[in-house]
Design an enzyme around this catalytic site. Sequence first.
Site, PDB file in Angstrom:
ATOM      1  N   ASP A  82      74.956 -52.745 -45.677  1.00 21.37           N
ATOM      2  CA  ASP A  82      76.025 -52.566 -46.699  1.00 21.37           C
ATOM      3  C   ASP A  82      75.717 -52.766 -47.756  1.00 21.37           C
ATOM      4  O   ASP A  82      75.644 -53.947 -48.314  1.00 21.37           O
ATOM      5  CB  ASP A  82      77.370 -53.026 -46.263  1.00 21.37           C
ATOM      6  N   TYR A 133      83.024 -57.986 -46.375  1.00 26.22           N
ATOM      7  CA  TYR A 133      84.018 -56.935 -46.798  1.00 26.22           C
ATOM      8  C   TYR A 133      83.314 -55.312 -46.890  1.00 26.22           C
ATOM      9  O   TYR A 133      82.307 -55.478 -47.433  1.00 26.22           O
ATOM     10  CB  TYR A 133      84.762 -56.746 -47.814  1.00 26.22           C
ATOM     11  N   LYS A 157      79.259 -48.734 -55.865  1.00 24.36           N
ATOM     12  CA  LYS A 157      79.459 -49.737 -57.187  1.00 24.36           C
ATOM     13  C   LYS A 157      78.487 -49.209 -58.158  1.00 24.36           C
ATOM     14  O   LYS A 157      78.683 -48.254 -58.919  1.00 24.36           O
ATOM     15  CB  LYS A 157      79.349 -51.077 -56.713  1.00 24.36           C
TER      16      LYS A 157
HETATM   17  C1  LIG Z   1      79.973 -54.661 -49.547  1.00 22.21           C
HETATM   18  C2  LIG Z   1      81.009 -53.574 -49.750  1.00 22.21           C
HETATM   19  N1  LIG Z   1      81.286 -52.631 -48.945  1.00 22.21           N
HETATM   20  C3  LIG Z   1      82.147 -51.737 -49.156  1.00 22.21           C
HETATM   21  C4  LIG Z   1      82.997 -51.647 -50.087  1.00 22.21           C
HETATM   22  C5  LIG Z   1      84.158 -50.588 -50.279  1.00 22.21           C
HETATM   23  O1  LIG Z   1      83.892 -49.873 -51.577  1.00 22.21           O
HETATM   24  P1  LIG Z   1      85.027 -48.825 -51.988  1.00 22.21           P
HETATM   25  O2  LIG Z   1      85.985 -49.985 -52.666  1.00 22.21           O
HETATM   26  O3  LIG Z   1      84.170 -48.201 -53.177  1.00 22.21           O
HETATM   27  O4  LIG Z   1      85.806 -48.551 -51.019  1.00 22.21           O
HETATM   28  C6  LIG Z   1      83.095 -52.793 -50.940  1.00 22.21           C
HETATM   29  C7  LIG Z   1      83.946 -52.939 -51.847  1.00 22.21           C
HETATM   30  O5  LIG Z   1      84.299 -54.045 -52.545  1.00 22.21           O
HETATM   31  C8  LIG Z   1      82.025 -53.819 -51.011  1.00 22.21           C
HETATM   32  O6  LIG Z   1      81.900 -54.872 -51.457  1.00 22.21           O
END
Ligand SMILES: Cc1ncc(COP(=O)(O)O)c(C=O)c1O
Length: 432
Positions: A232, A144, A260
């Site tokens: 990511d 994700y 996060k």
């Molecule tokens: C690996 C990863 N990238 C991007 C995101 C998206 O982040 P946000 O929910 O702050 O938009 C998440 C959210 O869970 C994530 O786990």
Amino acid sequence: MGVASPSASQGLVDRATRSIPGGVNTAKRRVQPRLCVRSGSGGHIEDVDGRRLIDYHAAYGAVFLGHGHRPVVERVARALEHGVLFGVGVTEAEVELAERIARHVPSAEQVLLCGSGSEATLHAIRLARAVTGRSKIVKFRGTYHGFHDYVARDYLGRDRFSAGLLDAAVDNTVVAAFNDLAGVEALFDAHEIAAVIVEPIAHNAASILPEPGFLEGLRALCSRAGAVLIFDEVITGFRHHLGGYQAIAHVTPDLTTMGKALGNGFPIAAVGGRRELMQRFNTSERGDVWFAGTCNGNVPGVAAALAGIEILEREPVHEHVYRLGERMRSGLREVAARASIPATVNGFGSVFVLLFMDGTVQRYDDLLRNDVDLFVAYRRELARRGVFEMPENLGRSHVMYSHTDADVDLSLEAAERALAAALDSLARHPAG
Ligand SMILES: Cc1ncc(COP(=O)(O)O)c(C=O)c1O
């Protein structure tokens, strides 16, 4: 822990549902039984009925140090005395934060701040398309990267996870299996690839670890093809190491997205990367890739991130959460073994997830063997016993710096009883 009357929770859920679609502000927050949190303190949350739970959900891992962690809250409060947002130029705190991130994260020669992980991945992908002049990106099954159309494929077993997506965006995202380097190579043979975006540990797919050579192989493929490698690190960044998982794996991507744990629950995220790529953002005079956000670099987010990074620099945060994480993983293995059921425990550092299945997990498809009914029933029983792990299939759990050995002791005792109760209730009322 006794089960309190659900009246306050139920009342709030009923009220919420009238003014908020579904009564929650993010899709996956609508859990059963419904939970309405009143407050959090350290490693615990308390619901509106006064039930106290050890919290391993930790807001999907965003709360890393602990709820209301004093030094973070005090730093934010002090900063707020002087304003929240200015929307022009730059503050000294923003510069300080960019310098700190650049000092720690190997790929981040320059850094831009934004508001969420989704924004960060969108910016990184758009930049990759601009610098390569290509359209297609590679993502991995089950991972994700946020809510936007560019990455809205192949998550939780759904090819497209939303209605209303733009076909052109979705069709330009091609999917490979995590840990299948040959599969990625085949996509490179078939398409002109702009970027590969990867969670270096597939935490959104029950924390599948990269096999030796996988991340290195992605690095080599991208370098050879002139594609952009995006790590990511929205989950792994700061949680596993101040420099992100790239500092552990010794593989340096071209761009990194962070969020996060960077903000400990405050809304802040970042994109970092090679200077020559980052200069293409139009925050730079000659840049042509749009980068904006009214609340970017806001005072509380930046103050929280600076406070958090300084704590990681001077306190044994990683040592503590890695040790408790390992205690949880090994303790849960023993709990499952005593119950004589097939189980495997995934995770890394502070992250853990108990799966009810035979064998190990190398690919997303392995996770299809997880016993979903038992997974969810077990977590509901756990919550009844004062321990909160998200009751959704494959959800990972997170140790916070505020958790203690006593929390782990209580949690493992609760796990033993919760598993027995879940097995018992499923034997008496088989699902499906
Ligand atoms: C690996 C990863 N990238 C991007 C995101 C998206 O982040 P946000 O929910 O702050 O938009 C998440 C959210 O869970 C994530 O786990």
